[in-house]
Design an enzyme around this catalytic site. Structure first.
Site, PDB file in Angstrom:
ATOM      1  N   HIS A  46      22.845 -39.927 -10.339  1.00  0.00           N
ATOM      2  CA  HIS A  46      23.385 -41.038  -9.548  1.00  0.00           C
ATOM      3  C   HIS A  46      23.633 -40.491  -8.132  1.00  0.00           C
ATOM      4  O   HIS A  46      23.887 -39.298  -7.965  1.00  0.00           O
ATOM      5  CB  HIS A  46      24.706 -41.446 -10.195  1.00  0.00           C
ATOM      6  N   GLN A  93      28.609 -42.056 -17.490  1.00  0.00           N
ATOM      7  CA  GLN A  93      27.960 -42.945 -18.456  1.00  0.00           C
ATOM      8  C   GLN A  93      28.071 -42.436 -19.891  1.00  0.00           C
ATOM      9  O   GLN A  93      27.638 -43.112 -20.822  1.00  0.00           O
ATOM     10  CB  GLN A  93      26.472 -43.113 -18.113  1.00  0.00           C
ATOM     11  N   LYS A 127      34.845 -47.614 -16.348  1.00  0.00           N
ATOM     12  CA  LYS A 127      33.711 -47.755 -17.274  1.00  0.00           C
ATOM     13  C   LYS A 127      34.162 -47.513 -18.708  1.00  0.00           C
ATOM     14  O   LYS A 127      33.350 -47.483 -19.637  1.00  0.00           O
ATOM     15  CB  LYS A 127      32.603 -46.753 -16.908  1.00  0.00           C
ATOM     16  N   CYS A 180      21.759 -47.204  -7.781  1.00  0.00           N
ATOM     17  CA  CYS A 180      22.255 -45.990  -7.109  1.00  0.00           C
ATOM     18  C   CYS A 180      21.545 -44.752  -7.609  1.00  0.00           C
ATOM     19  O   CYS A 180      22.153 -43.677  -7.704  1.00  0.00           O
ATOM     20  CB  CYS A 180      23.756 -45.805  -7.304  1.00  0.00           C
ATOM     21  N   ASP A 218      28.255 -34.831 -14.810  1.00  0.00           N
ATOM     22  CA  ASP A 218      28.654 -36.189 -14.451  1.00  0.00           C
ATOM     23  C   ASP A 218      28.663 -36.999 -15.742  1.00  0.00           C
ATOM     24  O   ASP A 218      27.616 -37.345 -16.279  1.00  0.00           O
ATOM     25  CB  ASP A 218      27.653 -36.759 -13.433  1.00  0.00           C
TER      26      ASP A 218
HETATM   27  C1  LIG Z   1      26.078 -41.578 -13.696  1.00  0.00           C
HETATM   28  C2  LIG Z   1      27.097 -42.082 -12.717  1.00  0.00           C
HETATM   29  N1  LIG Z   1      27.711 -41.223 -11.896  1.00  0.00           N
HETATM   30  C3  LIG Z   1      28.636 -41.615 -11.009  1.00  0.00           C
HETATM   31  C4  LIG Z   1      28.994 -42.934 -10.882  1.00  0.00           C
HETATM   32  C5  LIG Z   1      30.008 -43.319  -9.858  1.00  0.00           C
HETATM   33  O1  LIG Z   1      31.175 -43.765 -10.460  1.00  0.00           O
HETATM   34  P1  LIG Z   1      32.358 -44.356  -9.593  1.00  0.00           P
HETATM   35  O2  LIG Z   1      31.747 -45.392  -8.704  1.00  0.00           O
HETATM   36  O3  LIG Z   1      33.295 -44.939 -10.604  1.00  0.00           O
HETATM   37  O4  LIG Z   1      32.963 -43.242  -8.823  1.00  0.00           O
HETATM   38  C6  LIG Z   1      28.380 -43.873 -11.704  1.00  0.00           C
HETATM   39  C7  LIG Z   1      28.716 -45.305 -11.563  1.00  0.00           C
HETATM   40  O5  LIG Z   1      27.885 -46.155 -11.568  1.00  0.00           O
HETATM   41  C8  LIG Z   1      27.410 -43.437 -12.635  1.00  0.00           C
HETATM   42  O6  LIG Z   1      26.782 -44.311 -13.434  1.00  0.00           O
END
Ligand SMILES: Cc1ncc(COP(=O)(O)O)c(C=O)c1O
Lengths: 419, 161
Positions: free
Chosen positions: A136, A216, A239, A377, A213
């Site tokens: 992401h 998900q 999430k 993203c 990370d």
């Molecule tokens: C794999 C992954 N990393 C990071 C994020 C970013 O999360 P946040 O916007 O809650 O900081 C997301 C959110 O869509 C994500 O799916």
């Protein structure tokens, strides 16, 4: 056996009482465009059960004050509830100690914290950071900023057409300049579950720390940071059936202790004079200023709620949904599933021949169905698949087989409009 | 609540399937590329203006049905018109699509009124206006334009997760 019988069989493999669970989520009773809401955008943000909403209300009605500073009754209650939430999160991911659990505003801030606290201290000119194509933007951009500042280099693990990381290529990227690995546990765009445990072991054998990370992954599977043996694990509350504005950075204690603070301010210090400031111990060193107290307590309630259902039961139901949805969608001519990794979370990215994802999103919305359309993203994934965007249905444990059917019917309607 | 189906009317679906004036022009007097960074869509617009009149116009690009139909109908609407007439139409279209004017108050809008429904769909407004932005950019010698540009009246940060 008829197709119908097959369907019946697939649909009844788990004894999960989804209707009872749905009753906990007031928002799922909404109608959108006069149709029952079919919420399939859980990878972007999940919904909140009444138990968490009630916890937030109880906190604001009976327990709120600032934490770690007052001697009065409310401050003590708020502080102890906040720290109890930290211990709930510690248990949820099986961290060794509660001081290894840092409250952040979300995954994005957690990764930025590691970039500033660890990266800016320990990564220098000519050093290399390994990331993957599946990241992401939140796990790309901070490292690009660091690489630019320090003159470091980013190396990227490629994927195959199914959306699986090429582990041979990952291993080949290591050399004696490799200083850090950042990898997503589960791809938000394709659903691929990466073999992070093996990747971490490989990096550790070369003395390289790994940030995972988990944005998900944490909502959909049991996380055990000690078993994974990761150095950092980041995820978001929103999430995970919790509030927005709260997230977690897990870090191994000795690494966190070696790091420089990210933000300066109150709470993160032991003493301040204009000559010298002594930083507080972890986790407080990384929690400058008044944190989102109610959100942290709400997230504590959310992981209680999920744990009561059981992460294994959640994962099993979601896998049933994914299998059923994948089978159904694959039977529609002119629809292509993107992301066919062997190990997948309940994320279904798809393309419909001749119909742009934005048109699909708008037309499904008309049927009350919420899906995500766009690049998610994760533009490097889109570039690798040679598509500007996809439509994505992402499931949570409160979704039903009937909702999968609604999605399939919706896609057929879209096709009809466009022929 | 808007009837979303009304947006996907026959005429829009038809222009999406069989876009008019699709392609490029060899020696355009004006040219621009328009981007919609939210979805990665982009279109090019080539124009031949001769003695103040639009003699030829073409567009090309990957985009959703709303954007493609809007571009196709834009080309048929402005072909043969003077540049001033086209500029008036651009202003009316932008005002209608963004909900600032109802289509009844846009005297030149004609069949382009089928796009009035996008004003109820904030995330889709940009799709409809991209071609018009790009034509405007071409007239004003802005080679590359974007629905996210600072000067864009529609500029609104839309998050992505
Ligand atoms: C794999 C992954 N990393 C990071 C994020 C970013 O999360 P946040 O916007 O809650 O900081 C997301 C959110 O869509 C994500 O799916």
């Amino acid at each position: 056996m008829s197709a119908n019988q097959t369907t019946q069989k697939i649909r009844s493999t788990s004894a999960f009482d989804v209707e009872r669970i749905r009753a906990d989520f007031p928002i799922l009773k909404l109608k959108v465009n006069d149709k029952p809401l079919v919420y399939l955008d859980n990878a972007a943000s999940s919904q909140m059960p009444q138990q968490v909403i009630d916890r937030l209300v109880y906190y604001q009605t009976k327990q709120h004050a600032n934490i770690h500073r007052g001697v009065h009754y409310l401050s003590e209650v708020a502080t102890s509830e906040f720290e109890e939430a930290r211990r709930k999160l510690q248990r949820f991911i099986n961290a060794n100690e509660d001081r290894e659990v840092i409250f952040t505003s979300g995954t994005t801030e957690a990764i930025n914290l590691v970039m500033h606290g660890y990266g800016r201290k320990f990564i220098g000119a000519g050093d290399e950071i390994i990331l993957t194509t599946l990241e992401h933007h939140a796990n790309i951009v901070p490292w690009q900023m660091l690489a630019e500042e320090k003159g470091a280099k980013i190396r990227v693990v490629p994927i195959n057409d199914a959306g699986e990381l090429l582990i041979d290529e990952y291993e080949k990227l290591f050399n004696d300049r490799t200083k850090f690995v950042g990898v997503t546990h589960v791809s938000n765009a394709l659903g691929s579950i990466n073999p992070i445990k093996e990747m971490i072991a490989f990096a550790h054998a070369r003395g390289v720390p790994v940030l995972v990370d988990g944005a998900q992954a944490a909502p959909h599977t049991k996380i055990d940071v000690q078993d994974l043996n990761c150095d950092f694990y980041a995820f978001s509350g929103h999430k995970l059936c919790g509030p927005t504005g709260i997230g977690i950075l897990y870090g191994r204690a000795e690494l966190l202790e070696s790091m420089q603070p990210f933000k300066g301010g109150g709470d993160m210090i032991l003493s301040v004079t204009f000559e010298k400031t002594t930083y507080n111990t972890i986790p407080h060193k990384f929690e400058a200023g008044t944190p989102p107290i109610s959100a942290a307590i709400g997230l504590g309630a959310a992981v209680d709620y999920l744990s009561a259902i059981g992460m294994d039961a959640i994962a099993a139901h979601e896998l049933d949904l994914l299998k059923y949805a994948t089978g159904q969608i694959s039977s529609i001519a002119g629809v292509r599933v993107m992301g066919t990794a062997e190990h997948k979370a309940a994320v279904l990215s798809f393309a419909v021949d001749g119909v742009h994802p934005h048109d699909i999103g708008t037309l499904l919305n008309q049927e009350g169905i919420a899906v995500r359309t766009g690049h998610h993203c994760a533009q490097p994934v889109m570039q690798r698949l040679h598509v500007p965007a996809t439509s994505r249905a992402s499931f949570a444990f409160y979704n039903t087989m009937d909702e999968v059917d609604a999605l399939i019917a919706g896609i057929r309607t879209v096709q009809k409009i466009f022929t | 609540m808007a009837d979303y189906k009304s947006l996907y009317q026959e005429v829009i679906l038809d222009h999406n399937k069989k876009p008019r004036n699709y392609g490029t022009i060899e020696h355009p007097s004006h040219h621009a590329v328009g981007h919609n960074p939210l979805c990665g869509d982009h279109i090019t617009v080539d124009v031949v203006v001769d003695e103040g009149r639009i003699n030829n116009i073409a567009f090309q690009g990957e985009s959703c049905a709303i954007c493609k139909a809007s571009a196709s109908m834009m080309t048929t609407s402005v072909k043969g018109k003077t540049r001033e007439e086209a500029e008036t139409l651009i202003q009316e279209f932008l005002a209608m699509a963004t909900g600032k004017l109802s289509h009844e108050n846009c005297p030149h809008i004609g069949r382009l009124a089928v796009f009035a429904g996008v004003s109820d769909l904030p995330t889709r407004v940009k799709c409809a206006i991209l071609p018009w932005h790009t034509l405007n950019g071409a007239f004003n010698a802005v080679a590359s334009t974007s629905t996210e540009a600072e000067e864009d009246p529609m500029h609104a940060p839309i998050g992505d997760a």
